[in-house]
Structures are given as C-alpha cells and as structure tokens.
Scaffold this motif. Structure first.
Motif, PDB file in Angstrom:
ATOM      1  N   GLU A   1       0.813  -1.222   0.000  1.00 36.57           N
ATOM      2  CA  GLU A   1       0.000   0.000   0.000  1.00 36.57           C
ATOM      3  C   GLU A   1       0.844   1.269   0.000  1.00 36.57           C
ATOM      4  OE1 GLU A   1      -3.732   0.310   2.255  1.00 36.57           O
ATOM      5  OE2 GLU A   1      -3.309  -1.732   2.936  1.00 36.57           O
ATOM      6  N   ASP A   2       1.967   1.255   0.730  1.00 36.04           N
ATOM      7  CA  ASP A   2       2.805   2.450   0.833  1.00 36.04           C
ATOM      8  C   ASP A   2       3.579   2.746  -0.449  1.00 36.04           C
ATOM      9  OD1 ASP A   2       4.163   0.079   1.347  1.00 36.04           O
ATOM     10  OD2 ASP A   2       5.649   1.026   2.622  1.00 36.04           O
ATOM     11  N   GLU A   3       3.703   1.753  -1.339  1.00 36.14           N
ATOM     12  CA  GLU A   3       4.422   1.930  -2.606  1.00 36.14           C
ATOM     13  C   GLU A   3       3.489   2.231  -3.776  1.00 36.14           C
ATOM     14  OE1 GLU A   3       7.842  -1.026  -3.325  1.00 36.14           O
ATOM     15  OE2 GLU A   3       6.373  -2.118  -2.122  1.00 36.14           O
ATOM     16  N   ALA A   4       2.203   2.072  -3.568  1.00 35.28           N
ATOM     17  CA  ALA A   4       1.252   2.156  -4.672  1.00 35.28           C
ATOM     18  C   ALA A   4       1.284   3.533  -5.337  1.00 35.28           C
ATOM     19  CB  ALA A   4      -0.155   1.848  -4.171  1.00 35.28           C
ATOM     20  N   ASP A   5       1.309   3.515  -6.673  1.00 34.20           N
ATOM     21  CA  ASP A   5       1.285   4.742  -7.476  1.00 34.20           C
ATOM     22  C   ASP A   5       0.590   4.395  -8.790  1.00 34.20           C
ATOM     23  OD1 ASP A   5       1.659   7.028  -8.929  1.00 34.20           O
ATOM     24  OD2 ASP A   5       3.802   7.183  -8.539  1.00 34.20           O
ATOM     25  N   PRO A   6      -0.749   4.466  -8.784  1.00 30.98           N
ATOM     26  CA  PRO A   6      -1.505   4.023  -9.962  1.00 30.98           C
ATOM     27  C   PRO A   6      -1.060   4.674 -11.271  1.00 30.98           C
ATOM     28  CG  PRO A   6      -2.986   4.417  -8.132  1.00 30.98           C
ATOM     29  CD  PRO A   6      -1.618   4.898  -7.699  1.00 30.98           C
ATOM     30  N   LYS A   7      -0.633   5.935 -11.215  1.00 28.84           N
ATOM     31  CA  LYS A   7      -0.177   6.610 -12.436  1.00 28.84           C
ATOM     32  C   LYS A   7       1.040   5.919 -13.043  1.00 28.84           C
ATOM     33  CE  LYS A   7      -1.723  11.242 -11.119  1.00 28.84           C
ATOM     34  NZ  LYS A   7      -1.798  11.041  -9.651  1.00 28.84           N
ATOM     35  N   GLU A   8       1.829   5.269 -12.173  1.00 27.40           N
ATOM     36  CA  GLU A   8       3.019   4.558 -12.629  1.00 27.40           C
ATOM     37  C   GLU A   8       2.732   3.067 -12.859  1.00 27.40           C
ATOM     38  OE1 GLU A   8       6.050   5.984 -13.290  1.00 27.40           O
ATOM     39  OE2 GLU A   8       5.018   7.871 -12.948  1.00 27.40           O
ATOM     40  N   GLY A   9       1.464   2.681 -12.740  1.00 24.61           N
ATOM     41  CA  GLY A   9       1.106   1.278 -12.948  1.00 24.61           C
ATOM     42  C   GLY A   9       1.387   0.397 -11.745  1.00 24.61           C
ATOM     43  N   MET A  10       1.661   1.047 -10.597  1.00 24.14           N
ATOM     44  CA  MET A  10       1.931   0.279  -9.374  1.00 24.14           C
ATOM     45  C   MET A  10       0.678   0.311  -8.519  1.00 24.14           C
ATOM     46  SD  MET A  10       5.928   0.822  -9.242  1.00 24.14           S
ATOM     47  CE  MET A  10       6.247   0.619  -7.605  1.00 24.14           C
ATOM     48  N   ILE A  11       0.050  -0.843  -8.376  1.00 20.58           N
ATOM     49  CA  ILE A  11      -1.213  -0.892  -7.644  1.00 20.58           C
ATOM     50  C   ILE A  11      -1.052  -1.662  -6.335  1.00 20.58           C
ATOM     51  CG2 ILE A  11      -2.673  -0.592  -9.682  1.00 20.58           C
ATOM     52  CD1 ILE A  11      -3.193  -3.661  -9.581  1.00 20.58           C
ATOM     53  N   SER A  12      -1.784  -1.192  -5.334  1.00 17.31           N
ATOM     54  CA  SER A  12      -1.731  -1.815  -4.022  1.00 17.31           C
ATOM     55  C   SER A  12      -2.291  -3.236  -4.079  1.00 17.31           C
ATOM     56  CB  SER A  12      -2.546  -0.988  -3.036  1.00 17.31           C
ATOM     57  OG  SER A  12      -2.744  -1.724  -1.844  1.00 17.31           O
ATOM     58  N   VAL A  13      -1.678  -4.104  -3.310  1.00 13.02           N
ATOM     59  CA  VAL A  13      -2.136  -5.494  -3.215  1.00 13.02           C
ATOM     60  C   VAL A  13      -3.588  -5.553  -2.717  1.00 13.02           C
ATOM     61  CG1 VAL A  13      -1.267  -5.836  -0.864  1.00 13.02           C
ATOM     62  CG2 VAL A  13      -1.411  -7.796  -2.432  1.00 13.02           C
ATOM     63  N   THR A  14      -4.039  -4.489  -2.038  1.00 10.29           N
ATOM     64  CA  THR A  14      -5.414  -4.475  -1.529  1.00 10.29           C
ATOM     65  C   THR A  14      -6.415  -3.914  -2.553  1.00 10.29           C
ATOM     66  OG1 THR A  14      -5.080  -2.295  -0.543  1.00 10.29           O
ATOM     67  CG2 THR A  14      -4.648  -4.202   0.862  1.00 10.29           C
ATOM     68  N   ALA A  15      -5.920  -3.391  -3.678  1.00  7.65           N
ATOM     69  CA  ALA A  15      -6.806  -2.812  -4.694  1.00  7.65           C
ATOM     70  C   ALA A  15      -7.674  -3.892  -5.339  1.00  7.65           C
ATOM     71  CB  ALA A  15      -5.985  -2.101  -5.763  1.00  7.65           C
ATOM     72  N   PRO A  16      -8.894  -3.532  -5.762  1.00  8.24           N
ATOM     73  CA  PRO A  16      -9.785  -4.530  -6.373  1.00  8.24           C
ATOM     74  C   PRO A  16      -9.167  -5.269  -7.561  1.00  8.24           C
ATOM     75  CG  PRO A  16     -10.986  -2.511  -5.924  1.00  8.24           C
ATOM     76  CD  PRO A  16      -9.545  -2.222  -5.617  1.00  8.24           C
ATOM     77  N   VAL A  17      -8.423  -4.544  -8.396  1.00  4.53           N
ATOM     78  CA  VAL A  17      -7.788  -5.199  -9.555  1.00  4.53           C
ATOM     79  C   VAL A  17      -6.788  -6.254  -9.085  1.00  4.53           C
ATOM     80  CG1 VAL A  17      -6.318  -4.890 -11.584  1.00  4.53           C
ATOM     81  CG2 VAL A  17      -8.100  -3.212 -11.065  1.00  4.53           C
ATOM     82  N   ALA A  18      -5.945  -5.868  -8.121  1.00  4.88           N
ATOM     83  CA  ALA A  18      -4.934  -6.792  -7.601  1.00  4.88           C
ATOM     84  C   ALA A  18      -5.597  -8.012  -6.964  1.00  4.88           C
ATOM     85  CB  ALA A  18      -4.028  -6.086  -6.601  1.00  4.88           C
ATOM     86  N   GLN A  19      -6.648  -7.772  -6.200  1.00  8.05           N
ATOM     87  CA  GLN A  19      -7.361  -8.878  -5.546  1.00  8.05           C
ATOM     88  C   GLN A  19      -7.927  -9.851  -6.582  1.00  8.05           C
ATOM     89  OE1 GLN A  19      -7.984  -9.477  -1.974  1.00  8.05           O
ATOM     90  NE2 GLN A  19      -6.114  -8.253  -2.083  1.00  8.05           N
ATOM     91  N   ALA A  20      -8.465  -9.296  -7.674  1.00 10.42           N
ATOM     92  CA  ALA A  20      -9.049 -10.141  -8.717  1.00 10.42           C
ATOM     93  C   ALA A  20      -7.979 -10.958  -9.440  1.00 10.42           C
ATOM     94  CB  ALA A  20      -9.814  -9.280  -9.719  1.00 10.42           C
ATOM     95  N   LEU A  21      -6.759 -10.405  -9.517  1.00  9.30           N
ATOM     96  CA  LEU A  21      -5.677 -11.066 -10.253  1.00  9.30           C
ATOM     97  C   LEU A  21      -4.970 -12.155  -9.453  1.00  9.30           C
ATOM     98  CD1 LEU A  21      -3.991  -7.952 -11.887  1.00  9.30           C
ATOM     99  CD2 LEU A  21      -5.310  -9.720 -13.069  1.00  9.30           C
ATOM    100  N   MET A  22      -5.006 -12.051  -8.139  1.00  9.37           N
ATOM    101  CA  MET A  22      -4.240 -12.974  -7.296  1.00  9.37           C
ATOM    102  C   MET A  22      -4.512 -14.443  -7.631  1.00  9.37           C
ATOM    103  SD  MET A  22      -2.068 -11.801  -5.307  1.00  9.37           S
ATOM    104  CE  MET A  22      -1.517 -10.196  -4.808  1.00  9.37           C
ATOM    105  N   SER A  23      -3.419 -15.195  -7.764  1.00  9.57           N
ATOM    106  CA  SER A  23      -3.448 -16.644  -8.018  1.00  9.57           C
ATOM    107  C   SER A  23      -3.958 -17.031  -9.403  1.00  9.57           C
ATOM    108  CB  SER A  23      -4.271 -17.388  -6.953  1.00  9.57           C
ATOM    109  OG  SER A  23      -3.689 -17.163  -5.687  1.00  9.57           O
ATOM    110  N   LYS A  24      -4.202 -16.041 -10.270  1.00 10.57           N
ATOM    111  CA  LYS A  24      -4.606 -16.363 -11.639  1.00 10.57           C
ATOM    112  C   LYS A  24      -3.363 -16.656 -12.474  1.00 10.57           C
ATOM    113  CE  LYS A  24      -9.148 -15.498 -11.475  1.00 10.57           C
ATOM    114  NZ  LYS A  24      -9.439 -15.476 -10.052  1.00 10.57           N
ATOM    115  N   GLU A  25      -3.582 -17.234 -13.672  1.00 13.19           N
ATOM    116  CA  GLU A  25      -2.481 -17.611 -14.549  1.00 13.19           C
ATOM    117  C   GLU A  25      -2.656 -16.980 -15.929  1.00 13.19           C
ATOM    118  OE1 GLU A  25      -1.811 -21.876 -14.587  1.00 13.19           O
ATOM    119  OE2 GLU A  25      -2.756 -22.057 -12.625  1.00 13.19           O
ATOM    120  N   VAL A  26      -1.584 -17.030 -16.738  1.00 12.75           N
ATOM    121  CA  VAL A  26      -1.643 -16.513 -18.108  1.00 12.75           C
ATOM    122  C   VAL A  26      -2.788 -17.200 -18.859  1.00 12.75           C
ATOM    123  CG1 VAL A  26      -0.429 -16.421 -20.325  1.00 12.75           C
ATOM    124  CG2 VAL A  26       0.782 -15.878 -18.213  1.00 12.75           C
ATOM    125  N   GLY A  27      -3.570 -16.405 -19.573  1.00 15.98           N
ATOM    126  CA  GLY A  27      -4.705 -16.934 -20.325  1.00 15.98           C
ATOM    127  C   GLY A  27      -6.016 -16.843 -19.562  1.00 15.98           C
TER     128      GLY A  27
END
Length: 76
Positions: free
Chosen positions: A28-54
C-alpha cells in the motif's frame, strides 16, 4: 510465469477495448496508480491474485465491470 502474486508485474488486455495495461502489485505504501503500481489491496490486484496466463479476470471498478485477459506474468 506461474501465478500472480505480490510483487508480480502483470500484463493485461482489456477485453472490451483491447487496450494493453501493465500493473505491478506492490504494498500500500508503494502504490502509485499513475506509474502502474497498484496496491495489493486494490480490487484489480485482488481479482488477479493466483490467476495464470490466459485466465479471464472480471474486476468491479468504479466505472463499472471490466474484463481482462492475462497476457503475461513477470516475477522479478
């Protein structure tokens, strides 16, 4: 590649617009959406966790539901 995890850089294709977006999942302390760095707690990050290519990912964003396909996962 493997699965999406904390610290990973994920390349996505927006299923509707075919726009390519890249996110890095950081603390969370490193997150900078403008730079493409999203917090692990962000909805996008949560949706991506444990997913794979494809995998298709559905994210409930402020502007409505967006769907992405995972093109690449880079673990630094």
């Amino acid at each position: 590649s493997g699965k999406v995890q904390f610290g990973a850089t994920v390349v996505l294709s927006d299923s509707e617009t075919e726009e390519i977006v890249t996110y890095r999942i950081v603390g969370e302390d490193e997150a900078d959406p403008k730079e493409g760095m999203i917090s692990v707690t962000a909805p996008v990050a949560q949706a991506l966790m444990s997913k794979e290519v494809g995998d298709e990912v559905t994210v409930k964003a402020p502007k409505g539901v967006r769907e992405f396909e995972i093109l690449e996962i880079r673990i630094d």
